[in-house]
Design an enzyme around this catalytic site. Structure first.
Site, PDB file in Angstrom:
ATOM      1  CG  ASP A   7      -1.857   1.187   1.272  1.00 62.68           C
ATOM      2  OD1 ASP A   7      -2.415   1.537   0.217  1.00 62.68           O
ATOM      3  OD2 ASP A   7      -2.048   1.791   2.352  1.00 62.68           O
ATOM      4  N   GLY A  40      -3.660   9.070  -3.353  1.00 62.93           N
ATOM      5  CA  GLY A  40      -5.000   9.480  -3.803  1.00 62.93           C
ATOM      6  C   GLY A  40      -5.099  10.879  -4.365  1.00 62.93           C
ATOM      7  CB  CYS A  70      -3.322   0.312  -2.365  1.00 62.93           C
ATOM      8  SG  CYS A  70      -3.460   2.049  -2.831  1.00 62.93           S
ATOM      9  CG  ASN A  71      -9.719   0.060  -2.678  1.00 62.61           C
ATOM     10  OD1 ASN A  71     -10.549  -0.732  -3.073  1.00 62.61           O
ATOM     11  ND2 ASN A  71      -9.345   0.105  -1.411  1.00 62.61           N
ATOM     12  CB  THR A  72      -5.374   4.656  -5.005  1.00 62.15           C
ATOM     13  OG1 THR A  72      -6.279   5.074  -3.980  1.00 62.15           O
ATOM     14  CG2 THR A  72      -5.094   5.810  -5.932  1.00 62.15           C
ATOM     15  CB  CYS A 182      -9.633   4.404   0.741  1.00 59.04           C
ATOM     16  SG  CYS A 182      -8.002   4.892   1.368  1.00 59.04           S
TER      17      CYS A 182
HETATM   18  N1  DGL Z   1      -4.955   3.064   0.930  1.00 57.82           N
HETATM   19  C1  DGL Z   1      -5.096   3.495  -0.385  1.00 57.82           C
HETATM   20  C2  DGL Z   1      -6.364   2.999  -1.079  1.00 57.82           C
HETATM   21  O1  DGL Z   1      -6.881   1.962  -0.736  1.00 57.82           O
HETATM   22  C3  DGL Z   1      -4.683   4.890  -0.809  1.00 57.82           C
HETATM   23  C4  DGL Z   1      -4.563   6.010   0.148  1.00 57.82           C
HETATM   24  C5  DGL Z   1      -3.680   7.104  -0.420  1.00 57.82           C
HETATM   25  O2  DGL Z   1      -2.480   6.863  -0.518  1.00 57.82           O
HETATM   26  O3  DGL Z   1      -4.214   8.169  -0.777  1.00 57.82           O
HETATM   27  O4  DGL Z   1      -6.836   3.589  -2.008  1.00 57.82           O
END
Ligand code: DGL
Length: 264
Positions: A7, A40, A70-72, A182
């Protein structure tokens, strides 16, 4: 050989924690891209580059699979990554589909929290147009929540005020489900539950770990070991079987990750 979780920062620890409970025979590596957190609010080109650099660094370790926790990062880079490496790479996406299904007959809406960058990607907008036939999905980025999380700020008053301000424009009684899209956000699940006791809160950790298990099974690379017996041993076991790494090599951040694993 271990399973790596990746992540931008400490968010993916919410997924790692789920995997440590479900796959007690495995060893784990957790990698945070501390040089570039948060993702993000950056451009997709930047994030694409940082994700590739991080995965290159992770594959130099003794790992048999990588979870992009990490979704992003997933929404930006997953398709390119799958072709570039010869070990399984598992991504994650906001749990919009199950949330829409849960509300099909309730007449309630779904509110998705995710980063600005995730919400802008066609991976997300295509997903919503595919599953949201009744047009019940709304979305909201919460960039400050990533900052609070990175600072391990769990001050209930601060976080409550933040949620109240961000959600003031929404009529929360119309929502049946909040999706935490997120991996940083589940650190605040309990605070959200208290603020909105009638709304279900879902995140992608369990689904991602189920998918990881299937992938390990089909590649025949599962490490089986007897589960820990006494409940009191669980937290010791959880902190022992994971190696933490970060792109900036900051010892203080390693301690922060260990602390975050205890908190979640
Ligand atoms: N934890 C991350 C996600 O799931 C991203 C958070 C970030 O770095 O802005 O999207």
């Amino acid at each position: 050989m271990g399973i790596a979780f990746f992540d931008s920062g400490i968010g993916g620890i919410t997924v790692l924690h789920e995997a440590m409970k479900r796959l007690p025979g495995e060893s784990f590596l957790y990698f945070a891209d501390t040089l570039h957190v948060p993702y993000g609010t950056k451009t997709s080109e930047e994030v694409n580059k940082y994700v590739k650099q991080s995965i290159d660094q992770i594959t130099r370790e003794d790992v048999k699979a990588i979870v992009i926790a990490c979704n992003t990062a997933t929404s930006i880079a997953i398709s390119g990554l799958r072709n570039g490496y010869d070990i399984p790479i598992i991504g994650m996406e906001p749990a919009v589909k199950p949330a829409v299904e849960m509300n099909r007959s309730t007449g309630k809406r779904v509110l998705v929290f995710a980063t600005e960058l995730t919400l802008k990607q066609s991976k997300y907008t295509d997903l919503v147009s595919r599953v949201d036939e009744q047009c019940i999905v709304d979305s909201l980025p919460l960039p400050e929540l990533v900052e609070y999380c990175e600072a391990l700020n769990f001050d209930i008053r601060v976080i409550n005020d933040y949620f109240r301000a961000k959600l003031a424009p929404f009529n929360m009684s119309t929502y049946g489900t909040i999706v935490l899209g997120c991996t940083h956000y589940p650190f605040y699940k309990n605070i959200l539950r208290k603020l909105f006791p009638d709304i279900q809160i879902v995140d992608g950790s369990a689904g991602t770990v189920r998918r990881l298990s299937q992938v390990l099974k089909s590649a025949d690379i599962v490490n089986v070991q007897a589960p820990v017996k006494a409940q009191t041993q669980v937290s010791a076991q959880l902190s022992m079987d994971v190696k933490f790494m970060c792109s900036g090599n900051e010892p203080a951040y390693i301690r922060k990750m260990e602390r975050a694993l205890e908190i979640i």
